[in-house]
Write a protein that holds these residues in place. Structure first.
Motif, PDB file in Angstrom:
ATOM      1  N   ASP A   1      27.941  43.582  -6.388  1.00 34.34           N
ATOM      2  CA  ASP A   1      28.532  44.588  -5.487  1.00 34.34           C
ATOM      3  C   ASP A   1      28.473  45.977  -6.106  1.00 34.34           C
ATOM      4  O   ASP A   1      28.105  46.949  -5.444  1.00 34.34           O
ATOM      5  CB  ASP A   1      29.992  44.246  -5.181  1.00 34.34           C
ATOM      6  CG  ASP A   1      30.142  43.064  -4.243  1.00 34.34           C
ATOM      7  OD1 ASP A   1      29.167  42.751  -3.527  1.00 34.34           O
ATOM      8  OD2 ASP A   1      31.229  42.460  -4.237  1.00 34.34           O
TER       9      ASP A   1
ATOM     10  N   TYR B   1      22.983  36.347  -1.650  1.00 32.44           N
ATOM     11  CA  TYR B   1      23.941  37.434  -1.821  1.00 32.44           C
ATOM     12  C   TYR B   1      23.241  38.703  -2.290  1.00 32.44           C
ATOM     13  O   TYR B   1      23.498  39.795  -1.784  1.00 32.44           O
ATOM     14  CB  TYR B   1      25.030  37.010  -2.813  1.00 32.44           C
ATOM     15  CG  TYR B   1      26.238  37.904  -2.796  1.00 32.44           C
ATOM     16  CD1 TYR B   1      27.142  37.853  -1.742  1.00 32.44           C
ATOM     17  CD2 TYR B   1      26.479  38.798  -3.821  1.00 32.44           C
ATOM     18  CE1 TYR B   1      28.259  38.670  -1.715  1.00 32.44           C
ATOM     19  CE2 TYR B   1      27.583  39.624  -3.806  1.00 32.44           C
ATOM     20  CZ  TYR B   1      28.475  39.550  -2.748  1.00 32.44           C
ATOM     21  OH  TYR B   1      29.569  40.376  -2.729  1.00 32.44           O
TER      22      TYR B   1
ATOM     23  N   ARG C   1      21.113  46.633   2.255  1.00 28.35           N
ATOM     24  CA  ARG C   1      21.768  47.866   2.704  1.00 28.35           C
ATOM     25  C   ARG C   1      20.939  49.089   2.334  1.00 28.35           C
ATOM     26  O   ARG C   1      20.992  50.110   3.017  1.00 28.35           O
ATOM     27  CB  ARG C   1      23.149  48.003   2.060  1.00 28.35           C
ATOM     28  CG  ARG C   1      24.116  46.939   2.472  1.00 28.35           C
ATOM     29  CD  ARG C   1      25.514  47.203   1.992  1.00 28.35           C
ATOM     30  NE  ARG C   1      25.585  47.803   0.669  1.00 28.35           N
ATOM     31  CZ  ARG C   1      26.675  47.845  -0.064  1.00 28.35           C
ATOM     32  NH1 ARG C   1      27.787  47.297   0.380  1.00 28.35           N
ATOM     33  NH2 ARG C   1      26.682  48.414  -1.251  1.00 28.35           N
TER      34      ARG C   1
ATOM     35  N   TYR D   1      29.383  38.186  -8.870  1.00 35.61           N
ATOM     36  CA  TYR D   1      29.365  38.767  -7.526  1.00 35.61           C
ATOM     37  C   TYR D   1      29.907  40.198  -7.530  1.00 35.61           C
ATOM     38  O   TYR D   1      29.415  41.061  -6.810  1.00 35.61           O
ATOM     39  CB  TYR D   1      30.148  37.881  -6.548  1.00 35.61           C
ATOM     40  CG  TYR D   1      29.432  36.582  -6.262  1.00 35.61           C
ATOM     41  CD1 TYR D   1      28.425  36.523  -5.315  1.00 35.61           C
ATOM     42  CD2 TYR D   1      29.750  35.418  -6.957  1.00 35.61           C
ATOM     43  CE1 TYR D   1      27.747  35.347  -5.048  1.00 35.61           C
ATOM     44  CE2 TYR D   1      29.082  34.231  -6.702  1.00 35.61           C
ATOM     45  CZ  TYR D   1      28.081  34.203  -5.743  1.00 35.61           C
ATOM     46  OH  TYR D   1      27.408  33.034  -5.496  1.00 35.61           O
TER      47      TYR D   1
ATOM     48  N   ALA E   1      24.939  47.381  -6.213  1.00 36.17           N
ATOM     49  CA  ALA E   1      24.497  47.738  -4.854  1.00 36.17           C
ATOM     50  C   ALA E   1      25.102  49.076  -4.447  1.00 36.17           C
ATOM     51  O   ALA E   1      24.423  49.908  -3.835  1.00 36.17           O
ATOM     52  CB  ALA E   1      24.887  46.648  -3.862  1.00 36.17           C
ATOM     53  N   ASP E   2      26.371  49.298  -4.800  1.00 34.48           N
ATOM     54  CA  ASP E   2      27.013  50.583  -4.490  1.00 34.48           C
ATOM     55  C   ASP E   2      26.341  51.729  -5.241  1.00 34.48           C
ATOM     56  O   ASP E   2      26.111  52.801  -4.684  1.00 34.48           O
ATOM     57  CB  ASP E   2      28.499  50.540  -4.833  1.00 34.48           C
ATOM     58  CG  ASP E   2      29.285  49.616  -3.918  1.00 34.48           C
ATOM     59  OD1 ASP E   2      28.789  49.315  -2.812  1.00 34.48           O
ATOM     60  OD2 ASP E   2      30.385  49.188  -4.328  1.00 34.48           O
TER      61      ASP E   2
ATOM     62  N   GLU F   1      21.193  40.105   0.586  1.00 36.80           N
ATOM     63  CA  GLU F   1      22.057  40.739   1.580  1.00 36.80           C
ATOM     64  C   GLU F   1      22.546  42.106   1.098  1.00 36.80           C
ATOM     65  O   GLU F   1      22.509  43.085   1.845  1.00 36.80           O
ATOM     66  CB  GLU F   1      23.257  39.839   1.850  1.00 36.80           C
ATOM     67  CG  GLU F   1      24.289  40.418   2.778  1.00 36.80           C
ATOM     68  CD  GLU F   1      25.522  39.536   2.864  1.00 36.80           C
ATOM     69  OE1 GLU F   1      26.612  40.089   3.056  1.00 36.80           O
ATOM     70  OE2 GLU F   1      25.383  38.301   2.737  1.00 36.80           O
ATOM     71  N   LYS F   2      22.981  42.197  -0.145  1.00 35.59           N
ATOM     72  CA  LYS F   2      23.533  43.447  -0.666  1.00 35.59           C
ATOM     73  C   LYS F   2      22.449  44.517  -0.823  1.00 35.59           C
ATOM     74  O   LYS F   2      22.676  45.687  -0.547  1.00 35.59           O
ATOM     75  CB  LYS F   2      24.234  43.221  -2.007  1.00 35.59           C
ATOM     76  CG  LYS F   2      25.533  42.478  -1.877  1.00 35.59           C
ATOM     77  CD  LYS F   2      26.516  43.286  -1.063  1.00 35.59           C
ATOM     78  CE  LYS F   2      27.822  42.574  -0.885  1.00 35.59           C
ATOM     79  NZ  LYS F   2      28.821  43.372  -0.193  1.00 35.59           N
TER      80      LYS F   2
END
Length: 108
Positions: free
Chosen positions: A75, A19, A26, A71, A78-79, A22-23
């Motif tokens: 997120d 996870y 980006r 999680y 990552a943002d 993957e994040k």
């Protein structure tokens, strides 16, 4: 990008590692010069925190996020990183374009 994931009081499962990978993937689509990334996942009583430090050519970008859910914290961080990378890239791009336009005006 070389990714180093560490956990403090957290079992690093394959799902968590995938996870995070993957994040943070980006970020690569916006900024190709990321050399290394360090991720620290922490669990303390009722909160989870994620700390990420990106080492890129010419800069270091750092972001932290806390949340009840691991999680959701991933997120959020990552943002934050995505916004910081976009801002840095625009700053560098604008700077170089301004120099080139100034030189063109002086030559003409």
């Amino acid at each position: 990008m070389h990714l180093k994931i560490a956990g403090q009081h957290v079992d690093l499962t394959d799902a968590l590692k995938n996870y995070v990978t993957e994040k943070l993937g980006r970020v690569d689509q916006y900024f190709d010069n990321v050399i290394d990334a360090q991720v620290v996942l922490r669990h303390e009583k009722f909160r989870n925190s994620v700390e990420v430090t990106l080492f890129a050519a010419g800069t270091t970008i750092h972001a932290e996020m806390e949340d009840k859910d691991m999680y959701a914290a991933i997120d959020g961080v990552a943002d934050k990183l995505e916004r910081q990378v976009i801002k840095y890239k625009e700053k560098v791009t604008d700077h170089h374009n301004a120099e080139n336009q100034k030189r063109s005006a002086e030559e003409a």
